[in-house]
Enzyme design. Structure first.
Site, PDB file in Angstrom:
ATOM      1  N   ILE A  14       0.845  -1.203   0.000  1.00 47.55           N
ATOM      2  CA  ILE A  14       0.000   0.000   0.000  1.00 47.55           C
ATOM      3  C   ILE A  14       0.877   1.250   0.000  1.00 47.55           C
ATOM      4  O   ILE A  14       0.608   2.217  -0.717  1.00 47.55           O
ATOM      5  CB  ILE A  14      -0.936  -0.022   1.232  1.00 47.55           C
ATOM      6  CG1 ILE A  14      -1.990  -1.127   1.066  1.00 47.55           C
ATOM      7  CG2 ILE A  14      -1.609   1.339   1.427  1.00 47.55           C
ATOM      8  CD1 ILE A  14      -2.830  -1.402   2.311  1.00 47.55           C
ATOM      9  N   ILE A  85       2.954  -4.300  10.624  1.00 43.12           N
ATOM     10  CA  ILE A  85       3.299  -5.718  10.559  1.00 43.12           C
ATOM     11  C   ILE A  85       2.184  -6.540  11.180  1.00 43.12           C
ATOM     12  O   ILE A  85       1.333  -6.008  11.905  1.00 43.12           O
ATOM     13  CB  ILE A  85       4.619  -6.027  11.317  1.00 43.12           C
ATOM     14  CG1 ILE A  85       4.517  -5.594  12.796  1.00 43.12           C
ATOM     15  CG2 ILE A  85       5.807  -5.353  10.648  1.00 43.12           C
ATOM     16  CD1 ILE A  85       5.671  -6.077  13.669  1.00 43.12           C
ATOM     17  N   THR A  86       2.211  -7.838  10.908  1.00 40.50           N
ATOM     18  CA  THR A  86       1.330  -8.771  11.628  1.00 40.50           C
ATOM     19  C   THR A  86       2.194  -9.851  12.291  1.00 40.50           C
ATOM     20  O   THR A  86       3.261 -10.213  11.766  1.00 40.50           O
ATOM     21  CB  THR A  86       0.334  -9.476  10.678  1.00 40.50           C
ATOM     22  OG1 THR A  86       1.060 -10.020   9.564  1.00 40.50           O
ATOM     23  CG2 THR A  86      -0.731  -8.536  10.172  1.00 40.50           C
ATOM     24  N   ASP A  88       0.454 -12.947  13.757  1.00 41.04           N
ATOM     25  CA  ASP A  88      -0.836 -13.537  14.124  1.00 41.04           C
ATOM     26  C   ASP A  88      -0.709 -14.828  14.928  1.00 41.04           C
ATOM     27  O   ASP A  88       0.054 -15.725  14.571  1.00 41.04           O
ATOM     28  CB  ASP A  88      -1.653 -13.849  12.860  1.00 41.04           C
ATOM     29  CG  ASP A  88      -2.046 -12.604  12.075  1.00 41.04           C
ATOM     30  OD1 ASP A  88      -1.796 -11.492  12.553  1.00 41.04           O
ATOM     31  OD2 ASP A  88      -2.614 -12.774  10.975  1.00 41.04           O
ATOM     32  N   GLY A 143      -7.401 -14.379  16.021  1.00 42.71           N
ATOM     33  CA  GLY A 143      -5.950 -14.563  15.856  1.00 42.71           C
ATOM     34  C   GLY A 143      -5.178 -13.262  15.758  1.00 42.71           C
ATOM     35  O   GLY A 143      -3.977 -13.265  15.463  1.00 42.71           O
ATOM     36  N   TYR A 147      -2.840  -7.113  16.746  1.00 41.74           N
ATOM     37  CA  TYR A 147      -3.032  -6.240  15.583  1.00 41.74           C
ATOM     38  C   TYR A 147      -4.322  -5.420  15.715  1.00 41.74           C
ATOM     39  O   TYR A 147      -4.350  -4.210  15.458  1.00 41.74           O
ATOM     40  CB  TYR A 147      -3.064  -7.118  14.330  1.00 41.74           C
ATOM     41  CG  TYR A 147      -3.156  -6.391  13.012  1.00 41.74           C
ATOM     42  CD1 TYR A 147      -2.006  -5.920  12.369  1.00 41.74           C
ATOM     43  CD2 TYR A 147      -4.386  -6.196  12.378  1.00 41.74           C
ATOM     44  CE1 TYR A 147      -2.085  -5.272  11.141  1.00 41.74           C
ATOM     45  CE2 TYR A 147      -4.475  -5.548  11.163  1.00 41.74           C
ATOM     46  CZ  TYR A 147      -3.330  -5.092  10.540  1.00 41.74           C
ATOM     47  OH  TYR A 147      -3.418  -4.447   9.328  1.00 41.74           O
ATOM     48  N   TYR A 179      -9.340  -6.035   3.086  1.00 44.66           N
ATOM     49  CA  TYR A 179      -8.248  -6.923   2.656  1.00 44.66           C
ATOM     50  C   TYR A 179      -7.726  -6.503   1.283  1.00 44.66           C
ATOM     51  O   TYR A 179      -8.465  -6.473   0.308  1.00 44.66           O
ATOM     52  CB  TYR A 179      -8.726  -8.372   2.653  1.00 44.66           C
ATOM     53  CG  TYR A 179      -8.807  -8.924   4.065  1.00 44.66           C
ATOM     54  CD1 TYR A 179      -7.761  -9.662   4.595  1.00 44.66           C
ATOM     55  CD2 TYR A 179      -9.900  -8.641   4.880  1.00 44.66           C
ATOM     56  CE1 TYR A 179      -7.807 -10.139   5.906  1.00 44.66           C
ATOM     57  CE2 TYR A 179      -9.961  -9.106   6.196  1.00 44.66           C
ATOM     58  CZ  TYR A 179      -8.909  -9.853   6.693  1.00 44.66           C
ATOM     59  OH  TYR A 179      -8.959 -10.309   7.989  1.00 44.66           O
TER      60      TYR A 179
HETATM   61  P1  NDP Z   1       3.452  -4.763   3.504  1.00 42.40           P
HETATM   62  O1  NDP Z   1       3.823  -5.878   4.427  1.00 42.40           O
HETATM   63  O2  NDP Z   1       3.277  -5.049   2.061  1.00 42.40           O
HETATM   64  O3  NDP Z   1       4.539  -3.571   3.646  1.00 42.40           O
HETATM   65  C1  NDP Z   1       4.848  -3.089   4.919  1.00 42.40           C
HETATM   66  C2  NDP Z   1       5.766  -1.898   4.824  1.00 42.40           C
HETATM   67  O4  NDP Z   1       6.011  -1.425   6.164  1.00 42.40           O
HETATM   68  C3  NDP Z   1       7.126  -2.215   4.223  1.00 42.40           C
HETATM   69  O5  NDP Z   1       7.617  -1.105   3.493  1.00 42.40           O
HETATM   70  C4  NDP Z   1       7.979  -2.434   5.469  1.00 42.40           C
HETATM   71  O6  NDP Z   1       9.368  -2.214   5.271  1.00 42.40           O
HETATM   72  C5  NDP Z   1       7.418  -1.391   6.392  1.00 42.40           C
HETATM   73  N1  NDP Z   1       7.742  -1.676   7.788  1.00 42.40           N
HETATM   74  C6  NDP Z   1       7.409  -2.762   8.528  1.00 42.40           C
HETATM   75  N2  NDP Z   1       7.927  -2.657   9.759  1.00 42.40           N
HETATM   76  C7  NDP Z   1       8.618  -1.475   9.799  1.00 42.40           C
HETATM   77  C8  NDP Z   1       9.383  -0.809  10.794  1.00 42.40           C
HETATM   78  N3  NDP Z   1       9.551  -1.330  12.020  1.00 42.40           N
HETATM   79  N4  NDP Z   1       9.950   0.374  10.478  1.00 42.40           N
HETATM   80  C9  NDP Z   1       9.791   0.928   9.250  1.00 42.40           C
HETATM   81  N5  NDP Z   1       9.067   0.338   8.261  1.00 42.40           N
HETATM   82  C10 NDP Z   1       8.502  -0.853   8.543  1.00 42.40           C
HETATM   83  O7  NDP Z   1       2.140  -4.124   4.151  1.00 42.40           O
HETATM   84  P2  NDP Z   1       0.804  -3.582   3.434  1.00 42.40           P
HETATM   85  O8  NDP Z   1       1.160  -2.692   2.311  1.00 42.40           O
HETATM   86  O9  NDP Z   1      -0.115  -4.714   3.226  1.00 42.40           O
HETATM   87  O10 NDP Z   1       0.189  -2.733   4.647  1.00 42.40           O
HETATM   88  C11 NDP Z   1       0.420  -1.353   4.790  1.00 42.40           C
HETATM   89  C12 NDP Z   1      -0.411  -0.851   5.972  1.00 42.40           C
HETATM   90  O11 NDP Z   1      -1.789  -1.107   5.704  1.00 42.40           O
HETATM   91  C13 NDP Z   1      -0.090  -1.539   7.292  1.00 42.40           C
HETATM   92  O12 NDP Z   1      -0.182  -0.642   8.353  1.00 42.40           O
HETATM   93  C14 NDP Z   1      -1.185  -2.587   7.392  1.00 42.40           C
HETATM   94  O13 NDP Z   1      -1.430  -2.961   8.728  1.00 42.40           O
HETATM   95  C15 NDP Z   1      -2.344  -1.829   6.782  1.00 42.40           C
HETATM   96  N6  NDP Z   1      -3.409  -2.684   6.288  1.00 42.40           N
HETATM   97  C16 NDP Z   1      -3.148  -3.603   5.302  1.00 42.40           C
HETATM   98  C17 NDP Z   1      -4.178  -4.389   4.842  1.00 42.40           C
HETATM   99  C18 NDP Z   1      -3.977  -5.396   3.766  1.00 42.40           C
HETATM  100  O14 NDP Z   1      -4.925  -6.123   3.487  1.00 42.40           O
HETATM  101  N7  NDP Z   1      -2.828  -5.490   3.143  1.00 42.40           N
HETATM  102  C19 NDP Z   1      -5.520  -4.312   5.411  1.00 42.40           C
HETATM  103  C20 NDP Z   1      -5.680  -3.298   6.418  1.00 42.40           C
HETATM  104  C21 NDP Z   1      -4.647  -2.529   6.824  1.00 42.40           C
HETATM  105  P3  NDP Z   1      10.343  -3.479   4.898  1.00 42.40           P
HETATM  106  O15 NDP Z   1      10.069  -3.781   3.459  1.00 42.40           O
HETATM  107  O16 NDP Z   1      11.703  -2.969   5.163  1.00 42.40           O
HETATM  108  O17 NDP Z   1       9.942  -4.612   5.793  1.00 42.40           O
END
Ligand code: NDP
Length: 240
Positions: A14, A85-86, A88, A143, A147, A179
């Protein structure tokens, strides 16, 4: 001069879609990431968007990271708290680390990053903050006690901060995605995913771009009267 936008977790999923959308619409975009150097470098080479590696779950890392971005690029006008992150598992099996890592990364980060730049926004009397919550913070999810608690906290954080910031020209809103087809959801077992899709009235997973379009609106001048709101983008799965 174009506005500077920081997207945490902006190098994939996203966050990447949000970065591309804001760049396309003239913002000077900066992407943060946590650990995946290979993907972040590929993103930087593909898009030309500068990348900054720091752990959004650490106050000191956020203070240093924000200071560096503002020194290199300029004051941050738009913040998208997206990194998440998740970890779960059900409550009775959940380890302390699984709880703590999710809460500090998903919710703590909103405080750590926002606190590191809010005074600048207040002084300039302009800012746009969008926090990425979740349908599972609204409705709960088996689960995902860790989160759901963190994401639910984001919605309260948004409403309280919106009240504080409204008089100084800063809007604060949340998006609650359903999702969305990213790495995070691809990690869900296929049999579980099939059951989830069956419950989405539009009959498909969301695309990252569906969320990016919502962010683009909330950070725009057109949304100056929108603050403290939660935009649910979930294909009708949860009407809240
Ligand atoms: P992704 O797992 O695809 O990407 C996660 C991103 O967050 C990556 O760029 C990752 O960096 C970064 N990240 C994770 N941990 C850290 C940290 N400690 N410090 C800095 N950066 C970090 O996630 P999504 O795109 O799916 O999700 C984006 C957001 O949307 C999240 O907050 C998620 O909870 C929320 N969301 C997602 C949904 C979905 O269905 N996908 C649904 C509802 C909410 P790196 O690559 O270095 O790990």
């Amino acid at each position: 001069m174009s506005r500077v936008a920081l997207v945490t977790g902006g190098t994939r999923g996203i966050g990447e879609a949000v970065c591309l959308k804001l760049k396309e619409h003239g913002y000077t975009v900066v992407a943060n990431y946590g650990s995946n150097d290979t993907q972040a470098t590929a993103f930087n080479e593909r898009t030309g968007i500068p990348i900054y590696k720091f752990d959004v779950g650490s106050m000191s890392a956020c203070q240093n990271g924000i200071a560096q971005i503002e020194k290199d690029i300029g004051p941050i006008d738009v913040l998208v708290n997206n990194a998440g992150i998740t970890r779960d598992t059900t409550m009775h099996k959940m380890q302390y680390e699984q709880w703590y890592d999710v809460v500090r990364t998903n919710l703590g980060s909103c405080f750590y990053v926002t606190r590191s730049l809010i005074n600048g926004m207040r002084e300039r009397r302009f800012g746009r903050i969008v926090n990425i919550g979740s349908i599972n913070g609204q409705a709960g999810q088996y689960g995902q006690v860790n989160y759901a608690a963190a994401k639910s906290g984001i919605h309260g954080f948004t409403k309280a901060l919106a009240q504080e910031c409204a008089p100084v020209g800063i809007t604060v809103n949340a998006i609650a995605p359903g999702y969305v087809a990213t790495d995070m959801v691809r990690a869900v077992p296929e049999v579980v995913l099939e059951k989830i899709i069956a419950k989405i009235p539009v009959g498909r997973l969301g695309e990252a771009d569906d969320i990016a379009r919502g962010v683009l609106f909330l950070v725009s001048d057109d949304a100056g009267f929108v603050t403290g709101s939660t935009l649910s983008i979930n294909g009708g799965q949860h009407m809240y």
